[in-house]
Motif scaffolding. Structure first.
Motif, PDB file in Angstrom:
ATOM      1  N   PRO B 117       0.627  -1.561   0.075  1.00 23.09           N
ATOM      2  CA  PRO B 117      -0.039   0.093  -0.216  1.00 23.09           C
ATOM      3  C   PRO B 117       0.840   1.453  -0.052  1.00 23.09           C
ATOM      4  O   PRO B 117       0.426   2.034  -0.974  1.00 23.09           O
ATOM      5  CB  PRO B 117      -0.915  -0.368   1.139  1.00 23.09           C
ATOM      6  CG  PRO B 117      -0.203  -1.064   2.113  1.00 23.09           C
ATOM      7  CD  PRO B 117       0.355  -1.774   1.109  1.00 23.09           C
ATOM      8  N   SER B 120       2.162   1.678  -2.999  1.00 28.08           N
ATOM      9  CA  SER B 120       0.796   2.097  -4.592  1.00 28.08           C
ATOM     10  C   SER B 120       0.788   3.586  -4.069  1.00 28.08           C
ATOM     11  O   SER B 120       0.124   4.681  -4.885  1.00 28.08           O
ATOM     12  CB  SER B 120      -0.012   1.220  -4.254  1.00 28.08           C
ATOM     13  OG  SER B 120      -1.270   1.812  -2.773  1.00 28.08           O
ATOM     14  N   PHE B 121       0.470   3.889  -2.576  1.00 28.83           N
ATOM     15  CA  PHE B 121      -0.269   5.072  -2.361  1.00 28.83           C
ATOM     16  C   PHE B 121       1.043   5.967  -3.263  1.00 28.83           C
ATOM     17  O   PHE B 121       1.299   7.080  -3.976  1.00 28.83           O
ATOM     18  CB  PHE B 121       0.035   5.777  -1.502  1.00 28.83           C
ATOM     19  CG  PHE B 121      -0.656   7.305  -0.987  1.00 28.83           C
ATOM     20  CD1 PHE B 121      -2.252   7.307  -1.092  1.00 28.83           C
ATOM     21  CD2 PHE B 121      -0.127   8.530  -0.868  1.00 28.83           C
ATOM     22  CE1 PHE B 121      -2.889   8.435  -1.223  1.00 28.83           C
ATOM     23  CE2 PHE B 121      -0.909   9.631  -0.968  1.00 28.83           C
ATOM     24  CZ  PHE B 121      -2.073   9.732  -0.841  1.00 28.83           C
ATOM     25  N   ARG B 122       2.460   5.688  -2.665  1.00 30.62           N
ATOM     26  CA  ARG B 122       3.854   6.738  -3.835  1.00 30.62           C
ATOM     27  C   ARG B 122       3.050   7.662  -5.320  1.00 30.62           C
ATOM     28  O   ARG B 122       3.933   8.071  -5.585  1.00 30.62           O
ATOM     29  CB  ARG B 122       5.177   6.513  -2.892  1.00 30.62           C
ATOM     30  CG  ARG B 122       5.666   7.351  -3.260  1.00 30.62           C
ATOM     31  CD  ARG B 122       6.637   7.323  -2.659  1.00 30.62           C
ATOM     32  NE  ARG B 122       7.301   7.453  -0.912  1.00 30.62           N
ATOM     33  CZ  ARG B 122       8.421   7.330  -0.460  1.00 30.62           C
ATOM     34  NH1 ARG B 122       9.369   6.653  -0.688  1.00 30.62           N
ATOM     35  NH2 ARG B 122       7.673   6.307   0.839  1.00 30.62           N
ATOM     36  N   THR B 125      -0.993   5.275  -7.650  1.00 28.12           N
ATOM     37  CA  THR B 125      -0.885   3.769  -8.053  1.00 28.12           C
ATOM     38  C   THR B 125      -2.667   2.778  -7.055  1.00 28.12           C
ATOM     39  O   THR B 125      -2.726   2.895  -6.049  1.00 28.12           O
ATOM     40  CB  THR B 125      -0.530   2.781  -9.016  1.00 28.12           C
ATOM     41  OG1 THR B 125      -1.318   1.741 -10.453  1.00 28.12           O
ATOM     42  CG2 THR B 125      -0.038   2.330  -8.431  1.00 28.12           C
TER      43      THR B 125
END
Ligand SMILES: Cc1cc2nc3c(=O)[nH]c(=O)nc-3n(C[C@H](O)[C@H](O)[C@H](O)COP(=O)(O)OP(=O)(O)OC[C@H]3O[C@@H](n4cnc5c(N)ncnc54)[C@H](O)[C@@H]3O)c2cc1C
Ligand SMILES: Cc1cc2nc3c(=O)[nH]c(=O)nc-3n(C[C@H](O)[C@H](O)[C@H](O)COP(=O)(O)OP(=O)(O)OC[C@H]3O[C@@H](n4cnc5c(N)ncnc54)[C@H](O)[C@@H]3O)c2cc1C
Lengths: 260, 340
Positions: B117, B120-122, B125
């Protein structure tokens, strides 16, 4: 010390019922505070009692989430923030973390953010780590014990088959496990008091941010379909015969499907 | 996400490989996703890249090629020896920004669920969590991920159409292991590691590894689970033998925990663990919802119960109606026989 606790209101999936076709009946499920989030609240309250702290609970959801926030205040939390706006609807983890992160920035200084490890409905365990990344905070996940020092915080982390003791500077974000504590029951006197307390309600315009990052629009993931898992009901294949015969059949089946 | 991204620039399937002390940990899980990554890459006609961070990884990196990776990206430095969220996120995000994979798979272990996670945040996406099934949409050539939610009561199929890499975490025990092929060749690429110990905000003060057995129930591929109906006489001892035969972990219901026969670490259900093994064998378990929320998403469920109307059969693929005291020894004998 200022602590922010993120809580989610969830349907009580342990009360789930199925219709005769084996489909989930989703309506009429009671709403509760996500169980891990109660551990997060309890952890904050424990720190408040030991060291003194001001606790703000934050939740994003439809207006009825107010109930969950009032319950948190009846447990002893000081302030509550409700993030509600039609434009927040349909958020995936990315958009949820963005919205919570933007709101937390608005709330000003804090020392710790607590979240649950995982919500009982979505079950992704992604929102906590994503908020940490958004706010550039050290992430201390899967906490089974929390100790606050001078400007630092230490946790016992349950990382699969490892238990680690890790320490980071504050402010930090901690995700809370159920092993952390036993959440208290709301106090009767506070239950009455909390109905008078103000809940701060924030919508999209209040938290700033970019329009295209909120709600469904801001969600990189797209739900294609939701379906009931193959629930056996009519599917169970009874293997008949004496114990010897039935176990022989079972071993053959398990070999066939590569389960052993 | 203002401008529409040029998605065609993103190519290749990446798989994050976990290590502990330089060796593959959760080794089956990391290898399972490597095997699955190979399948997806073949479907897309693209390359498979394994990404591994840690210390002293030379041998392990080479092994990953024999297991099917075309390329291995290695970040090898003492500061990376133990998993740390921020350091690992920084390195993987940097590499992904430069090399632009279209898919990134991570194991849904404790480590993977902490790392994915954050990445994906950075990278702005989407990440589909805890998938049990992955595929490529033939027409759009995008990843189609299927996962359980609501405590295993529903399944959801999720896409990430407009962001890259498309990320998913994958549950243990559901994907096939890749085959080892000595003849495979590939490239090992060293990633530059600039991070120093002082840069790490989070310090690791202590690491304790649990005894393999008890704690691992959630990662177990097979579980033999005891209910009150499997606790009379020497039935529980026989269950342990059955577990040994199946190479399974022992778990059980809350009343069995209350008798003291199992520890709380392996109690399955609402107030215990949620497991989703390949094989779940429920012996003498009635099948109340408090128990089944913890196991309903197992791949194959076998129930043994003397009551043909027991709820547990609704969750089972195979059922045997009978006395556990008779069925369990017969099953052990059959398993032994099938091996010869
Ligand atoms: C069937 C289904 C499957 C889904 N699968 C995915 C998926 O794979 N990937 C994805 O990105 N999204 C997915 N979603 C959307 C996702 O459930 C929502 O984004 C949800 O808002 C957050 O995810 P969660 O429930 O998994 O929370 P988790 O990440 O499990 O929650 C962890 C903690 O974050 C905090 N938190 C979470 N939500 C809130 C909130 N609204 N307010 C305050 N605190 C909160 C709580 O402290 C909670 O304990 C799915 C939704 C459904 C219905
Ligand atoms: C808030 C709450 C939380 C709970 N959390 C959990 C939890 O996390 N996990 C959990 O498991 N439970 C939990 N429970 C308890 C749960 O409701 C059930 O009581 C429990 O799962 C039943 O356990 P059992 O199947 O072992 O026993 P029983 O319900 O007593 O079932 C025994 C079964 O064995 C069969 N049997 C008996 N003798 C034999 C024999 N010789 N051979 C073959 N079969 C035989 C019987 O037909 C029966 O079906 C919880 C309950 C509550 C209220």
């Amino acid at each position: 010390m200022k602590i922010i606790v993120c809580i989610k209101q969830v349907p009580d999936v342990t009360e789930v019922k199925w219709d005769e076709n084996g489909s989930l009946i989703r309506t009429g499920l009671p709403s509760i505070i996500n169980p891990n989030d109660k551990n997060a609240i309890e952890a904050a309250l424990t720190l408040k009692e030991e060291k003194g702290a001001e606790i703000t609970v934050v939740s994003m959801g439809p207006p009825q989430v107010e109930e969950a926030l009032r319950e948190a205040m009846a447990m002893g939390c000081d302030h509550a923030v409700l993030l509600t706006d039609r434009k927040f609807g349909g958020a995936d983890c990315w958009a949820t973390a963005y919205t919570l992160g933007m709101a937390i920035k608005k709330l000003g200084h804090f020392d710790l953010i607590f979240s649950g490890v995982e919500a009982m409905d979505g079950n992704t365990a992604q929102v906590g780590p994503e908020i940490a990344d958004f706010l550039g905070l050290p992430l201390l996940s899967y906490a089974e014990a929390i100790e606050v020092g001078e400007g630092t915080v230490k946790i016992h982390q349950k990382l699969g088959d490892l238990t680690r003791v890790i320490e980071g500077p504050m402010p930090a974000l901690i995700t809370c496990e159920k092993e952390l504590n036993v959440p208290r029951i709301p106090r009767m006197d506070l239950v009455f008091e909390c109905f008078e307390k103000e809940i701060k309600v924030l919508g999209m315009a209040d938290v700033d941010g970019e329009l295209e990052n909120f709600g469904l629009k801001g969600s990189p993931t797209r739900l294609r379909k939701v379906f009931s898992p193959k629930r056996a009901k009519a599917q169970v294949e009874f293997l008949e015969g004496t114990p010897k015969e039935s176990s022989q059949k079972l071993v053959e089946k398990l070999h066939e499907i590569n389960a052993i | 996400m203002t401008a529409i991204k040029d998605l065609s620039a993103y190519k290749g399937v990446w798989v994050f490989i976990e290590q502990f002390e330089g060796k593959l940990t959760n080794s089956t899980l990391s290898l399972e996703i490597l095997g699955e990554g190979r399948k997806l890459a073949d479907k897309l006609g693209t390359d498979l890249t394994a990404v591994i961070l840690g210390e002293n990884l030379e041998k392990t990196a080479g092994d990953l090629i024999k297991y099917g990776a075309n390329t291995v990206l290695v970040a090898d430095a003492p500061v990376l020896a133990n998993y740390r969220t921020e350091l690992y996120t920084d390195i993987i995000c940097q590499a992904a920004k430069e090399r632009k994979p279209e898919i990134l798979l991570v194991g849904a272990s404790a480590t993977g669920r902490d790392l994915a996670p954050r990445i994906s945040f950075r990278l702005h996406t989407g990440c589909t969590a805890d998938c049990t099934e992955l595929d490529i949409d033939d027409e759009k050539k995008i990843l189609v991920s299927t996962r359980p939610a609501f405590g295993g009561n529903v399944m959801a199929t999720i896409l990430c159409p407009d962001h890259r890499p498309q990320m998913s975490t994958v549950r243990p025990g559901v994907m096939m292991l890749p085959t080892w092929d000595e003849a495979r060749t590939g490239e090992v690429i060293k990633l530059e590691v600039t991070a120093k110990e002082e840069d790490a905000k989070v310090k690791i003060l202590e690491v304790k590894k649990h005894e393999a057995s008890a704690q691992n129930i959630q990662e177990a591929v097979r579980v033999v689970s005891a209910g009150l109906g499997a606790c009379t006489g020497n039935c529980f001892d026989q269950l342990k033998e059955l577990a040994k035969e199946l190479d399974a972990e022992i778990g059980g219901t809350r009343p069995v925990f209350e008798t003291g026969l199992i520890s709380h670490d392996v109690q399955i259900g609402q107030t215990g663990k949620t497991v989703r093994p390949e094989l779940y064998m429920a012996v003498g378990i009635s099948g109340t919802v408090q128990h089944t929320t913890g196991m309903a998403n197992s791949r194959t469920v076998v129930a043994i119960n003397k009551d043909p109307n027991a709820e547990i059969f609704k969750f089972a693929h195979y059922g045997i109606v009978g006395d556990a005291k008779a069925v369990v020894p017969a099953l052990i004998a059959q398993l032994k026989a099938s091996r010869n």
